[in-house]
Design an enzyme around this catalytic site. Structure first.
Site, PDB file in Angstrom:
ATOM      1  N   ARG A   1     -22.444  -0.371 -17.798  1.00  0.00           N
ATOM      2  CA  ARG A   1     -22.596  -1.124 -16.448  1.00  0.00           C
ATOM      3  C   ARG A   1     -21.269  -2.254 -16.683  1.00  0.00           C
ATOM      4  O   ARG A   1     -21.158  -2.978 -17.561  1.00  0.00           O
ATOM      5  CB  ARG A   1     -23.889  -2.168 -16.748  1.00  0.00           C
ATOM      6  CG  ARG A   1     -23.954  -3.274 -15.765  1.00  0.00           C
ATOM      7  CD  ARG A   1     -25.426  -3.707 -15.826  1.00  0.00           C
ATOM      8  NE  ARG A   1     -26.208  -3.050 -14.697  1.00  0.00           N
ATOM      9  CZ  ARG A   1     -27.298  -3.559 -14.148  1.00  0.00           C
ATOM     10  NH1 ARG A   1     -27.566  -4.786 -14.146  1.00  0.00           N
ATOM     11  NH2 ARG A   1     -28.200  -2.521 -13.435  1.00  0.00           N
TER      12      ARG A   1
ATOM     13  N   HIS B   1     -24.069   2.576  -7.905  1.00  0.00           N
ATOM     14  CA  HIS B   1     -25.555   2.442  -8.724  1.00  0.00           C
ATOM     15  C   HIS B   1     -26.250   3.930  -8.741  1.00  0.00           C
ATOM     16  O   HIS B   1     -27.460   3.628  -8.095  1.00  0.00           O
ATOM     17  CB  HIS B   1     -26.399   1.124  -8.337  1.00  0.00           C
ATOM     18  CG  HIS B   1     -27.178   0.643  -9.275  1.00  0.00           C
ATOM     19  ND1 HIS B   1     -27.371   1.197 -10.604  1.00  0.00           N
ATOM     20  CD2 HIS B   1     -27.972  -0.288  -9.091  1.00  0.00           C
ATOM     21  CE1 HIS B   1     -28.478   0.394 -11.138  1.00  0.00           C
ATOM     22  NE2 HIS B   1     -28.755  -0.381 -10.445  1.00  0.00           N
TER      23      HIS B   1
ATOM     24  N   GLN C   1     -30.069   4.070  -9.764  1.00  0.00           N
ATOM     25  CA  GLN C   1     -30.852   3.245  -8.685  1.00  0.00           C
ATOM     26  C   GLN C   1     -31.182   4.185  -7.571  1.00  0.00           C
ATOM     27  O   GLN C   1     -32.384   4.512  -7.370  1.00  0.00           O
ATOM     28  CB  GLN C   1     -30.198   2.079  -8.231  1.00  0.00           C
ATOM     29  CG  GLN C   1     -31.062   1.251  -7.278  1.00  0.00           C
ATOM     30  CD  GLN C   1     -32.274   0.481  -8.075  1.00  0.00           C
ATOM     31  OE1 GLN C   1     -32.120  -0.091  -8.890  1.00  0.00           O
ATOM     32  NE2 GLN C   1     -33.465   0.628  -7.521  1.00  0.00           N
TER      33      GLN C   1
ATOM     34  N   ASP D   1     -31.138  -5.172   0.004  1.00  0.00           N
ATOM     35  CA  ASP D   1     -30.649  -5.615  -1.450  1.00  0.00           C
ATOM     36  C   ASP D   1     -30.077  -7.166  -1.275  1.00  0.00           C
ATOM     37  O   ASP D   1     -29.928  -7.534  -0.181  1.00  0.00           O
ATOM     38  CB  ASP D   1     -29.513  -4.531  -2.107  1.00  0.00           C
ATOM     39  CG  ASP D   1     -28.890  -5.046  -3.301  1.00  0.00           C
ATOM     40  OD1 ASP D   1     -29.641  -5.937  -4.007  1.00  0.00           O
ATOM     41  OD2 ASP D   1     -27.861  -4.233  -3.595  1.00  0.00           O
TER      42      ASP D   1
ATOM     43  N   CYS E   1     -33.977  -2.662  -4.609  1.00  0.00           N
ATOM     44  CA  CYS E   1     -33.641  -2.395  -5.679  1.00  0.00           C
ATOM     45  C   CYS E   1     -34.072  -3.440  -6.890  1.00  0.00           C
ATOM     46  O   CYS E   1     -34.364  -3.016  -8.129  1.00  0.00           O
ATOM     47  CB  CYS E   1     -32.134  -2.032  -5.846  1.00  0.00           C
ATOM     48  SG  CYS E   1     -31.231  -3.226  -5.494  1.00  0.00           S
TER      49      CYS E   1
ATOM     50  N   ARG F   1     -37.347   4.089 -11.950  1.00  0.00           N
ATOM     51  CA  ARG F   1     -36.164   3.930 -12.614  1.00  0.00           C
ATOM     52  C   ARG F   1     -36.190   4.678 -13.898  1.00  0.00           C
ATOM     53  O   ARG F   1     -35.333   5.390 -14.455  1.00  0.00           O
ATOM     54  CB  ARG F   1     -35.658   2.676 -12.845  1.00  0.00           C
ATOM     55  CG  ARG F   1     -34.980   2.108 -11.472  1.00  0.00           C
ATOM     56  CD  ARG F   1     -33.873   2.600 -11.027  1.00  0.00           C
ATOM     57  NE  ARG F   1     -32.805   2.368 -12.059  1.00  0.00           N
ATOM     58  CZ  ARG F   1     -31.963   1.320 -12.520  1.00  0.00           C
ATOM     59  NH1 ARG F   1     -32.350   0.236 -11.550  1.00  0.00           N
ATOM     60  NH2 ARG F   1     -31.008   1.557 -13.254  1.00  0.00           N
TER      61      ARG F   1
HETATM   62  N1   CP Z   1     -32.127  -2.651 -10.167  1.00  0.00           N
HETATM   63  C1   CP Z   1     -31.336  -2.997 -11.420  1.00  0.00           C
HETATM   64  O1   CP Z   1     -30.602  -2.214 -11.465  1.00  0.00           O
HETATM   65  O2   CP Z   1     -31.900  -3.977 -11.915  1.00  0.00           O
HETATM   66  P1   CP Z   1     -31.276  -4.886 -13.221  1.00  0.00           P
HETATM   67  O3   CP Z   1     -30.042  -5.326 -12.945  1.00  0.00           O
HETATM   68  O4   CP Z   1     -32.146  -5.839 -13.839  1.00  0.00           O
HETATM   69  O5   CP Z   1     -30.864  -3.627 -14.355  1.00  0.00           O
HETATM   70  N1  NVA Z   2     -26.033  -5.274  -5.659  1.00  0.00           N
HETATM   71  C1  NVA Z   2     -26.683  -5.619  -6.667  1.00  0.00           C
HETATM   72  C2  NVA Z   2     -27.541  -4.792  -7.461  1.00  0.00           C
HETATM   73  C3  NVA Z   2     -28.312  -5.264  -8.569  1.00  0.00           C
HETATM   74  C4  NVA Z   2     -29.233  -4.246  -9.036  1.00  0.00           C
HETATM   75  C5  NVA Z   2     -25.410  -6.114  -7.477  1.00  0.00           C
HETATM   76  O1  NVA Z   2     -24.752  -5.481  -7.865  1.00  0.00           O
HETATM   77  O2  NVA Z   2     -25.605  -7.204  -8.126  1.00  0.00           O
END
Ligand code: CP
Ligand code: NVA
Length: 315
Positions: free
Chosen positions: A99, A126, A129, A221, A261, A289
């Protein structure tokens, strides 16, 4: 399947069907030894709840363990170059979930190692997701083809992977954003090319009411993604007419379900009322997920996984 899961564009329609098939099996059969004794490194530059926990628990249920490497542990690109981190980690662990802020970091991990690398969210994509979301839709209808998804909000990482998977599965997707927050043009073009082959219709509009009209799923989102906190005030102004609320939902004109999400910023992109309504399926998405990621790990890191030799710098 490719060695890695980086965006969603790297999957064929057959790969997605296979992921959904294995997800269905593993959702019924919680425990197995598919990844017995494997260790998966979670290299996280940003906070996470769902992604981290669902990978850790999912890996455990498949007989593997995860090693969580927090931002302060690795200090990606700061303490030492990514190319060194990637090649050392690849000698210890059997797979990596990354990440990151920069999408290039995930690509670099994948390119420089011969273990599987899964994108657990980057600024650009992502895919886990989007696959969890599409599986949630798939299990309600037995298909994604012809289903209408309307995304209202920021043309961000989540949208980019939703577009990839929608195009590959023949789902229709309308995206409503304010001016200046459209999805990336080259990603849109890539998805549009695939959509021509699968019958998926992808459209963009600046009008959220037009987007949701006749949609089966209304997805939103956060307006301020991780790393964009400095822009929050401006974004609150720019997105204010893009909230998923009772007034907007009146324009749907048919039965629908609400998706997000998570994490949710109630009162910004969605009202508490809409989040908590009977139409909201956000917790099914969050649960799926884990089931989808178990399938992804099993397919990429399980016994049958052929090793595609990486990479220029690998020694
Ligand atoms: N939706 C999602 O990726 O959540 P987190 O940021 O908590 O991992
Ligand atoms: N678009 C958001 C998604 C979080 C799961 C971010 O990148 O923070």
């Amino acid at each position: 399947m490719n060695k890695d899961l980086i965006s969603g564009f790297d999957l064929t329609p057959q790969d997605i069907a296979e992921i959904f098939r294995v997800t269905r099996t593993l959702k019924k059969k919680k425990y197995s030894a598919i990844l017995n004794k494997k260790v998966i490194g979670l290299v996280f530059e940003k906070p996470s709840m769902r992604t981290r926990v669902s990978f850790e628990v999912g890996a455990h249920q498949l007989g593997a363990r995860c090693l969580y490497l927090a931002p302060q542990d690795i200090k990606l690109g700061e303490r030492e170059p990514i190319k060194d981190v990637a090649r050392v980690l690849a000698r210890y662990v059997d797979g990596i979930v990354a990440r990151t802020f920069s999408h290039a970091y995930v690509e670099e991990f994948a390119e420089l190692t011969d273990i599987s690398v899964i994108n657990g969210l980057s600024d650009m994509y992502h895919p886990c997701q989007a696959l969890g979301d599409m599986y949630t839709i798939y299990e309600r209808h037995g298909t994604c083809k012809g289903i209408k998804l309307a995304f209202v909000g920021d043309g961000n990482n989540v949208v980019h992977s939703l577009l990839a998977i929608a195009a590959k599965t023949g789902m229709h997707c309308t995206v409503a954003t304010p001016k200046g927050y459209e999805p990336d043009a080259s990603i849109w073009a890539q998805a549009a090319d695939i959509a021509k082959l699968t019958g998926s219709r992808l459209t963009h509009t600046y009008d959220p009411r037009e987007a949701v009209k006749g949609a089966d799923y209304i997805y939103t989102d956060v307006w301020t993604s991780m790393g964009q906190e400095q822009q929050r005030k401006q974004r609150l102004r720019d997105f204010k007419s893009y909230q998923v609320n009772a007034a907007l939902l009146k324009s749907v004109g048919k039965e629908y379900a609400i998706m997000h999400c998570m994490p949710v910023h109630r009162g910004e992109e969605i009202t508490d009322e809409a989040m908590e309504s009977p139409q909201s399926i956000v917790f099914d998405q969050a649960e799926n997920r884990m089931h989808v990621q178990k399938a992804i790990m099993a397919l990429l890191m399980g016994k049958r996984r052929p090793s595609k030799k990486a990479a220029k710098l690998k020694r």
